[in-house]
Design a protein around this motif. Structure first.
Motif, PDB file in Angstrom:
ATOM      1  N   ARG A 203       0.845  -1.200   0.000  1.00 34.54           N
ATOM      2  CA  ARG A 203       0.000   0.000   0.000  1.00 34.54           C
ATOM      3  C   ARG A 203       0.872   1.239   0.000  1.00 34.54           C
ATOM      4  NH1 ARG A 203      -5.720  -0.356   1.512  1.00 34.54           N
ATOM      5  NH2 ARG A 203      -5.562   1.836   1.968  1.00 34.54           N
ATOM      6  N   LYS A 204       0.373   2.283  -0.625  1.00 34.46           N
ATOM      7  CA  LYS A 204       1.177   3.506  -0.744  1.00 34.46           C
ATOM      8  C   LYS A 204       1.212   4.301   0.551  1.00 34.46           C
ATOM      9  CE  LYS A 204       0.799   3.751  -5.617  1.00 34.46           C
ATOM     10  NZ  LYS A 204       0.565   4.430  -6.814  1.00 34.46           N
ATOM     11  N   SER A 205       0.084   4.387   1.250  1.00 33.71           N
ATOM     12  CA  SER A 205       0.061   5.162   2.501  1.00 33.71           C
ATOM     13  C   SER A 205      -0.365   4.246   3.637  1.00 33.71           C
ATOM     14  CB  SER A 205      -0.901   6.342   2.378  1.00 33.71           C
ATOM     15  OG  SER A 205      -2.200   5.865   2.118  1.00 33.71           O
TER      16      SER A 205
ATOM     17  N   PRO B  65      -0.702   3.990   7.666  1.00 32.96           N
ATOM     18  CA  PRO B  65      -0.685   4.812   8.881  1.00 32.96           C
ATOM     19  C   PRO B  65       0.351   4.305   9.881  1.00 32.96           C
ATOM     20  CG  PRO B  65      -2.910   4.089   8.363  1.00 32.96           C
ATOM     21  CD  PRO B  65      -1.999   3.380   7.446  1.00 32.96           C
TER      22      PRO B  65
END
Length: 131
Positions: free
Chosen positions: A70-72, A74
């Protein structure tokens, strides 16, 4: 498979062996009693923005780890809640103690669903009588 906090089976749904788990997310959230869950715990197979939004729309916190691609991602993740997923895996292991469930001996989905339900009844019955 949907379980409660103690790992006891609430509902289950069959999918094809080659099918992904993610499309069944909505079915599993809506299955079972009309109680709204406070948290939805799943593995990386359920990681999608649509599934997370669906859980939030129903008032639950999605506790689903992010895939590594995933790019972002948390910085925070509810690890303490995610440890509860072990109870789900333990329930699956209890179900697989039944040979017909583990080996998927039944040819049709209707018959296999019946065997899984019968095995779940035996597992749940044991918990009721030993507690």
């Amino acid at each position: 498979m949907k379980t409660d906090h103690d790992g006891l089976l609430i509902a289950f749904e069959l999918t094809g062996g080659e099918a992904s788990d993610a499309p069944m997310f909505a079915t599993l959230i809506d299955a079972g009693p009309d109680e709204a869950p406070r948290a939805v715990v799943g593995d990386k197979g359920y990681d999608s923005d649509a599934n997370r939004a669906m859980a939030r729309d129903r008032g639950a916190v999605p506790v689903i780890p992010h895939r590594s691609n995933r790019k972002s991602i948390p910085a925070r993740f509810a690890r303490a809640l995610y440890r509860g997923r072990a109870r789900i895996e333990q329930m699956i292991d209890r179900m697989k103690r039944f040979k017909r469930v583990a080996l998927r001996c039944e040819k049709t989905a209707r018959n296999f669903r019946s065997i899984v339900a019968l095995a779940a009844a035996f597992v749940l019955g044991k918990f009721v009588h030993t507690a």
